[in-house]
Design an enzyme around this catalytic site. Sequence first.
Site, PDB file in Angstrom:
ATOM      1  N   ASP A  39       0.838  -1.199   0.000  1.00  0.00           N
ATOM      2  CA  ASP A  39       0.000   0.000   0.000  1.00  0.00           C
ATOM      3  C   ASP A  39       0.871   1.247   0.000  1.00  0.00           C
ATOM      4  O   ASP A  39       2.081   1.181   0.185  1.00  0.00           O
ATOM      5  CB  ASP A  39      -0.859   0.024   1.266  1.00  0.00           C
ATOM      6  CG  ASP A  39      -2.030  -0.918   1.170  1.00  0.00           C
ATOM      7  OD1 ASP A  39      -2.438  -1.235   0.054  1.00  0.00           O
ATOM      8  OD2 ASP A  39      -2.519  -1.331   2.235  1.00  0.00           O
ATOM      9  N   LYS A  61      -3.188   2.955  -2.431  1.00  0.00           N
ATOM     10  CA  LYS A  61      -4.451   3.697  -2.462  1.00  0.00           C
ATOM     11  C   LYS A  61      -4.235   5.099  -1.946  1.00  0.00           C
ATOM     12  O   LYS A  61      -3.486   5.311  -1.009  1.00  0.00           O
ATOM     13  CB  LYS A  61      -5.470   3.027  -1.548  1.00  0.00           C
ATOM     14  CG  LYS A  61      -5.946   1.712  -2.034  1.00  0.00           C
ATOM     15  CD  LYS A  61      -6.931   1.158  -1.025  1.00  0.00           C
ATOM     16  CE  LYS A  61      -7.257  -0.281  -1.347  1.00  0.00           C
ATOM     17  NZ  LYS A  61      -7.929  -0.950  -0.240  1.00  0.00           N
ATOM     18  N   MET A 168      -8.719   8.858   8.570  1.00  0.00           N
ATOM     19  CA  MET A 168      -9.303   9.345   7.313  1.00  0.00           C
ATOM     20  C   MET A 168     -10.219  10.541   7.583  1.00  0.00           C
ATOM     21  O   MET A 168     -11.261  10.697   6.975  1.00  0.00           O
ATOM     22  CB  MET A 168     -10.072   8.209   6.612  1.00  0.00           C
ATOM     23  CG  MET A 168      -9.156   7.067   6.208  1.00  0.00           C
ATOM     24  SD  MET A 168      -9.995   5.596   5.603  1.00  0.00           S
ATOM     25  CE  MET A 168     -10.414   4.750   7.118  1.00  0.00           C
TER      26      MET A 168
HETATM   27  N1  SAH Z   1      -4.659   0.010   9.124  1.00  0.00           N
HETATM   28  C1  SAH Z   1      -4.178   1.360   9.370  1.00  0.00           C
HETATM   29  C2  SAH Z   1      -5.234   2.408   9.069  1.00  0.00           C
HETATM   30  C3  SAH Z   1      -5.655   2.455   7.596  1.00  0.00           C
HETATM   31  S1  SAH Z   1      -6.786   3.755   7.266  1.00  0.00           S
HETATM   32  C4  SAH Z   1      -3.670   1.459  10.803  1.00  0.00           C
HETATM   33  O1  SAH Z   1      -3.934   0.583  11.635  1.00  0.00           O
HETATM   34  O2  SAH Z   1      -2.955   2.428  11.086  1.00  0.00           O
HETATM   35  C5  SAH Z   1      -5.699   5.043   6.702  1.00  0.00           C
HETATM   36  C6  SAH Z   1      -5.676   6.176   7.699  1.00  0.00           C
HETATM   37  O3  SAH Z   1      -4.805   5.867   8.764  1.00  0.00           O
HETATM   38  C7  SAH Z   1      -5.174   7.493   7.159  1.00  0.00           C
HETATM   39  O4  SAH Z   1      -6.168   8.214   6.461  1.00  0.00           O
HETATM   40  C8  SAH Z   1      -4.782   8.195   8.439  1.00  0.00           C
HETATM   41  O5  SAH Z   1      -5.919   8.664   9.124  1.00  0.00           O
HETATM   42  C9  SAH Z   1      -4.205   7.054   9.248  1.00  0.00           C
HETATM   43  N2  SAH Z   1      -2.744   6.925   9.123  1.00  0.00           N
HETATM   44  C10 SAH Z   1      -2.078   5.815   8.772  1.00  0.00           C
HETATM   45  N3  SAH Z   1      -0.748   6.009   8.827  1.00  0.00           N
HETATM   46  C11 SAH Z   1      -0.570   7.295   9.221  1.00  0.00           C
HETATM   47  C12 SAH Z   1       0.565   8.103   9.490  1.00  0.00           C
HETATM   48  N4  SAH Z   1       1.806   7.634   9.346  1.00  0.00           N
HETATM   49  N5  SAH Z   1       0.368   9.368   9.903  1.00  0.00           N
HETATM   50  C13 SAH Z   1      -0.867   9.861  10.066  1.00  0.00           C
HETATM   51  N6  SAH Z   1      -1.984   9.144   9.831  1.00  0.00           N
HETATM   52  C14 SAH Z   1      -1.850   7.880   9.422  1.00  0.00           C
END
Ligand code: SAH
Length: 258
Positions: A39, A61, A168
């Site tokens: 991803d 994505k 998100m």
């Molecule tokens: N499975 C992932 C979440 C996926 S949804 C988890 O457990 O972290 C994707 C969202 O995760 C993004 O829109 C943002 O809100 C958050 N996100 C993921 N990585 C991030 C990062 N390094 N910094 C800030 N937000 C992050």
Amino acid sequence: MNGFAPGSVALVGGGPGHPDLITVRGRQLLLAADVVIVDRLGPRALLDDLAPDVEIIDVGKQPHHHPVPQWRINELLVEHARVGKRVVRLKGGDPFVFGRGGEEAEFCRAAGVPVEVVPGVTSAIAVPSIAGIPVTHRGVAAGFTVLSAHTDIDQVPGGPEHTVILLMGVSGLAATAATLAAGRRGTDCPVAIVEDGYGDGQRVTIGTLGTIAADAAARGVRSPAVVVVGDVVRLADPELEHAPLASHSTLSNREAPQ
Ligand code: SAH
């Protein structure tokens, strides 16, 4: 734990982006993979360590732009496993937190392909910690809710003593903040936004439910970001943004000649 059988899939939680924040198991499976399906978010720097013959398929994505649809990602996992490959699906954070990992696991199992799920450090908890924000804190917050900002925000329980973590959440921030402020939290409830945690664009913005939409617009806040709402935000230490893990330097420092 078992090895990595040919013809199987591992759904690996890569953590929030820094290469040191994957689990040992995740790293082992990644290094043993024949095919890695990745991803946009997650520890992409780890791909540089893979052998040249490892096939890397980028299905990255972005908000409102999914170059490879989910049904096709599911098929790719099964297709590569069926020809005897060891397939790693490398995902950002934890595979089962808004990662569609559950759908991928179901699809593989229905196709008779063995799946291992390797949990990851979720951005929901790790990214607030960059700003020194604990999602619970004795006497301040006894629980938290993690939501995608696309879901029913008005159903969230409690007031400022119940932490709300939004993933998100950037594009819908104004509406979300207004909905939360209309409940027991009120417009003075503190809010923090941490953008691009562990990445080059890491930045912390702090405001209240009443101000945060304007603050975010003024600073040009962008996805990916984690939004934290609640009294725990008062514990934020902006200096922590400069903690060692905030840059990608840990691995290279270690490897540098002394
Ligand atoms: N499975 C992932 C979440 C996926 S949804 C988890 O457990 O972290 C994707 C969202 O995760 C993004 O829109 C943002 O809100 C958050 N996100 C993921 N990585 C991030 C990062 N390094 N910094 C800030 N937000 C992050």
